[in-house]
Design a protein around this motif. Structure first.
Motif, PDB file in Angstrom:
ATOM      1  N   ALA A 120     -61.241 -11.701  57.698  1.00  0.00           N
ATOM      2  CA  ALA A 120     -62.696 -12.449  58.194  1.00  0.00           C
ATOM      3  C   ALA A 120     -63.627 -11.241  58.072  1.00  0.00           C
ATOM      4  CB  ALA A 120     -62.517 -12.822  59.627  1.00  0.00           C
ATOM      5  N   SER A 121     -63.231 -10.038  58.226  1.00  0.00           N
ATOM      6  CA  SER A 121     -64.529  -8.928  58.274  1.00  0.00           C
ATOM      7  C   SER A 121     -64.825  -8.485  56.802  1.00  0.00           C
ATOM      8  CB  SER A 121     -63.819  -7.739  58.732  1.00  0.00           C
ATOM      9  OG  SER A 121     -62.468  -7.193  58.301  1.00  0.00           O
TER      10      SER A 121
ATOM     11  N   HIS B 154     -74.353  -7.212  64.719  1.00  0.00           N
ATOM     12  CA  HIS B 154     -73.846  -6.127  65.642  1.00  0.00           C
ATOM     13  C   HIS B 154     -74.968  -5.092  65.958  1.00  0.00           C
ATOM     14  CE1 HIS B 154     -75.214  -4.123  61.594  1.00  0.00           C
ATOM     15  NE2 HIS B 154     -75.249  -2.899  62.391  1.00  0.00           N
ATOM     16  N   TYR B 155     -74.586  -4.456  66.953  1.00  0.00           N
ATOM     17  CA  TYR B 155     -75.835  -3.371  67.456  1.00  0.00           C
ATOM     18  C   TYR B 155     -75.004  -1.988  67.584  1.00  0.00           C
ATOM     19  CZ  TYR B 155     -78.891  -0.700  70.319  1.00  0.00           C
ATOM     20  OH  TYR B 155     -80.005   0.423  70.632  1.00  0.00           O
ATOM     21  N   GLN B 156     -75.347  -1.063  66.880  1.00  0.00           N
ATOM     22  CA  GLN B 156     -74.748   0.291  66.926  1.00  0.00           C
ATOM     23  C   GLN B 156     -75.485   1.181  68.022  1.00  0.00           C
ATOM     24  OE1 GLN B 156     -74.637   2.734  63.723  1.00  0.00           O
ATOM     25  NE2 GLN B 156     -72.717   3.460  64.160  1.00  0.00           N
TER      26      GLN B 156
ATOM     27  N   ASN C  66     -71.959   5.394  59.836  1.00  0.00           N
ATOM     28  CA  ASN C  66     -70.606   5.071  60.141  1.00  0.00           C
ATOM     29  C   ASN C  66     -70.415   3.912  60.970  1.00  0.00           C
ATOM     30  OD1 ASN C  66     -68.898   8.313  60.344  1.00  0.00           O
ATOM     31  ND2 ASN C  66     -70.129   7.382  58.655  1.00  0.00           N
ATOM     32  N   LEU C  67     -71.162   2.648  60.376  1.00  0.00           N
ATOM     33  CA  LEU C  67     -70.605   1.498  60.890  1.00  0.00           C
ATOM     34  C   LEU C  67     -69.204   1.112  60.967  1.00  0.00           C
ATOM     35  CD1 LEU C  67     -73.639  -0.614  59.699  1.00  0.00           C
ATOM     36  CD2 LEU C  67     -73.272   0.117  62.110  1.00  0.00           C
TER      37      LEU C  67
ATOM     38  N   GLU D 117     -69.051  -5.268  53.718  1.00  0.00           N
ATOM     39  CA  GLU D 117     -70.138  -4.976  52.627  1.00  0.00           C
ATOM     40  C   GLU D 117     -71.582  -4.268  53.487  1.00  0.00           C
ATOM     41  OE1 GLU D 117     -70.894  -8.645  50.826  1.00  0.00           O
ATOM     42  OE2 GLU D 117     -68.879  -8.901  50.107  1.00  0.00           O
ATOM     43  N   ILE D 118     -71.375  -4.476  54.700  1.00  0.00           N
ATOM     44  CA  ILE D 118     -72.696  -3.778  55.347  1.00  0.00           C
ATOM     45  C   ILE D 118     -72.305  -2.422  55.735  1.00  0.00           C
ATOM     46  CG2 ILE D 118     -74.211  -3.906  57.308  1.00  0.00           C
ATOM     47  CD1 ILE D 118     -73.549  -6.973  57.294  1.00  0.00           C
TER      48      ILE D 118
END
Length: 694
Positions: free
Chosen positions: A232-233, A311-313, A292-293, A238-239
């Protein structure tokens, strides 16, 4: 989130047997039928740890007494949040042993032992404890330390199904599970730990009826040469892929989600809090380049498919062993004249974040601790932290505060809609950081692979450690998430106090580092009640109601981050404690008498041996036994003569395996163990005079 009409909810909530939890009941936790239950880890899917019960309140809490307790027969940390469903309390002790009790009397109904091997006490980063269990449709669901997801019959404790969630072979064997599984609309969601040992983090979902895997979401990229994972990821990777450099996949990358989930049923989103990098030092992990996501981030995925949504890093360029695996809480807040659907988190890095839970947009972020050597503020235009000068690690030792010890650890926090405040155990504990020199870092499976240098510039390190010790703080913090400001605090002598519970009775319940259970007024922080329990609970308290009587329960078992200024610290065995108004006649056994500190042997090792032992201790022992050999679950400075005589047998051959200390003979030699012992003898001699005669 919106709930069904109360009359519908009450009808849907009628129990059909033990632990008959379902979606209708979880959407109606305020209904008459379920207001007295605690059916999920954070009580609600939003993890707010707020109870509408008010029979015990700020006017009568002084009448609280011990109703019953169970001795859990361990001196290790017990971190689990119990569940209470229709008069039955389900609890988890170390090694994932689960017991069902009559919630009113404490009578045991059954016990299930999954027979987790004692070697997992070492293979897991921080011991054989777990943060809790889940319940669904007549089953209690256990995330075992060794990676098994197990469903047992809530009526009998007999196993219904079991599924292995990760491989235990080779490098993959460095995974473990210490977090509580969650069940969202029939889907069991579970993450894992192991980033410190070198793994690639992921979260997976399973059918609660069969144990069949439904989806899997990796949290950091794998080897680019291997192509997509077919999971699923894939779109998220890719991001993430362009934000990584070097050969990170050789060391796993990290990003494990070991205990931070929340769920919005209206949006059908699962929120995942992710962990630190592997290795911890950015220089070795990613050549000192890239965000580094998805390290130290919140990632939102579709609950049904696992599909990436946003997402929020919090911590780009993660270089400090920061995790964002601290509790996530959802709420609807009035901000700027409009109602915002948000999630809130106070991770290790010292900033309190309010984020739009539909889009991932940053609403606000402010530091909740007084010292932050990592970042000065969060830029609202970019959502990125503005790093302090010198924040990134070099080979020169420097102080990081917050550090790996965290401004807020995993200890549960709560949110009260009555006061509008979030409550958490905050702390200010720095640590000395430095990169290893190029060529010095060697990856070793099942050892903390930080990439840190721990022995250079000893005089500077000693000076920095003195500064750290002098500045150490711990306090219970009430935080206003709308104004991003402190409402009040209760200071403690040192850090280490536990999770919190808020109730409609204007109560705030917390186990303290002073070996007490304390209750404060949720609006002002005034202390209302306290009891000496000879334990420093770190687990989250709960409250529940059976036959019209409200109870408060907590697992009291010390185990968690080391404390620099704690000093010699011993406790009674861990216990499950249950309180109610007017309870009398139940007494805890007296604590064991204090013993004199044993005089350490004189140091005969060379300085080179001591320094080698210091480095090896940092790689293999620090997580359980404390920075600079101070504190931890067993303070190794104060070993008895008998223990010292058996030191190498204990460390290498695991003769104390029954106590949770498994042998390290696969990663340490006789010379290594002797060097570690020499370091511990040196540390004991340095501290003995002050510790023995405070």
């Amino acid at each position: 989130m919106s709930a069904p009409p109360v009359e519908v909810a009450q009808q849907a909530s009628a129990p059909a047997g033990p632990a008959a939890v379902n979606t209708a009941r979880m959407l109606a936790t305020e209904s008459t039928a379920d207001i007295g239950n605690w059916m999920s880890h954070g009580r609600t899917w939003g993890e707010d740890r707020f109870s509408p019960l008010d029979q015990i309140n700020d006017g009568n809490v002084g009448e609280l007494g011990l109703a019953w307790y169970d001795d859990l027969a361990t001196t290790r940390g017990v971190q689990a949040t119990p569940l209470v469903i229709d008069g039955v309390l389900y609890n988890e002790s170390i090694y994932n042993i689960v017991t069902a009790y009559d919630a009113a009397t404490g009578a045991k109904l059954w016990t299930y032992d999954p027979q987790v091997g004692p070697e997992w006490a070492r293979l897991a980063c921080c011991g054989p404890s777990s943060r809790g269990i889940a319940a669904w449709n007549g089953k209690i669901i256990i995330g075992a330390l060794d990676g098994r997801l197990i469903a047992v019959d809530a009526a009998t404790g007999e196993e219904v199904w079991t599924t292995q969630t990760f491989s235990t072979e080779g490098l993959l064997g460095a995974y473990s599970i210490t977090g509580a599984p969650r069940v969202y609309d029939g889907k069991v969601v579970i993450g894992n730990g192991g980033a410190d040992y070198g793994v690639r983090g992921f979260v997976s979902a399973f059918d609660a009826e069969t144990g069949e895997q439904l989806w899997k979401f990796f949290l950091v990229p794998g080897n680019p040469a291997d192509g997509p994972d077919g999971e699923a990821s894939d779109s998220a990777m890719e991001i993430a892929m362009p934000t990584w450099h070097g050969e990170w996949w050789r060391y796993g990358g990290g990003g494990t989600a070991w205990d931070s989930f929340a769920y919005d049923p209206d949006l059908n989103l699962v929120y995942i809090g992710t962990g630190n990098g592997s290795p911890q030092m950015w220089h070795f992990r990613s050549d000192g380049r890239g965000d580094n996501l998805f390290l130290c981030s919140i990632v939102a995925v579709d609950a049904t498919t696992g599909e990436y949504k946003w997402h929020y890093q919090m911590v780009p360029e993660e270089d400090w062993d920061y995790t964002c695996t601290q509790p996530i809480v959802t709420a609807d807040l009035e901000i700027g004249g409009e109602t915002r659907q948000v999630l809130m988190q106070a991770p290790k890095n010292g900033f309190f974040y309010v984020i739009d839970r539909a889009t991932g947009e940053l609403v606000s972020a402010e530091s909740y601790v007084s010292v932050n050597t990592w970042a000065s503020h969060v830029d609202m235009a970019t959502g990125r932290p503005v790093l302090q000068p010198g924040a990134h690690n070099t080979t020169t030792p420097h102080i990081m505060n917050p550090s790996w010890l965290a401004a807020h650890t995993w200890h549960p926090m709560s949110y009260s809609p009555d006061t509008g405040l979030v409550y958490l155990s905050a702390q200010e504990q720095g640590s000395v950081y430095a990169n290893a020199e190029d060529g010095e870092f060697t990856f070793v499976r099942h050892r903390s692979n930080s990439g840190m240098q721990r022995t250079n510039m000893p005089e500077l390190r000693a000076q920095l450690q003195e500064e750290i010790n002098a500045a150490e703080k711990g306090y219970l913090l009430a935080w206003n998430p709308v104004t991003q400001s402190e409402a009040w605090r209760v200071p403690y002598r040192v850090p280490g106090s536990g999770g919190v519970l808020a109730t409609a009775g204007n109560l705030l319940v917390q186990g303290t580092i002073d070996k007490t259970l304390a209750i404060y007024a949720a609006d002002t922080g005034a202390k209302l009640w306290e009891m000496d329990i000879d334990q420093a609970p770190v687990a989250g308290p709960i409250t529940y109601m059976v036959d019209g009587v409200q109870y408060i329960a907590i697992n009291a078992g010390w185990g968690g981050s080391p404390v620099y200024n704690l000093g010699p610290f011993s406790t009674s065995s861990a216990k499950l404690l249950v309180f109610r108004l007017g309870a009398t006649g139940v007494e805890l056994p007296p604590p064991p008498p204090p013993s004199d500190l044993p005089r350490p042997p004189w140091l005969t090792a060379t300085e080179d041996q001591v320094e080698r032992g210091r480095a090896l201790y940092g790689d293999s022992c620090v997580r359980c036994h404390g920075e600079n050999a101070v504190g931890g679950m067993k303070d190794l400075r104060w070993m008895t003569q008998e223990t010292r005589a058996q030191f190498n047998d204990i460390v290498l051959r695991g003769i104390y395996a029954d106590r949770g200390m498994i042998g390290f003979g696969d990663v340490l030699s006789e010379e290594d163990a002797s060097a570690i012992h020499a370091f511990l003898i040196a540390r004991a001699n340095e501290d003995y005079a002050d510790a023995a005669h405070p």
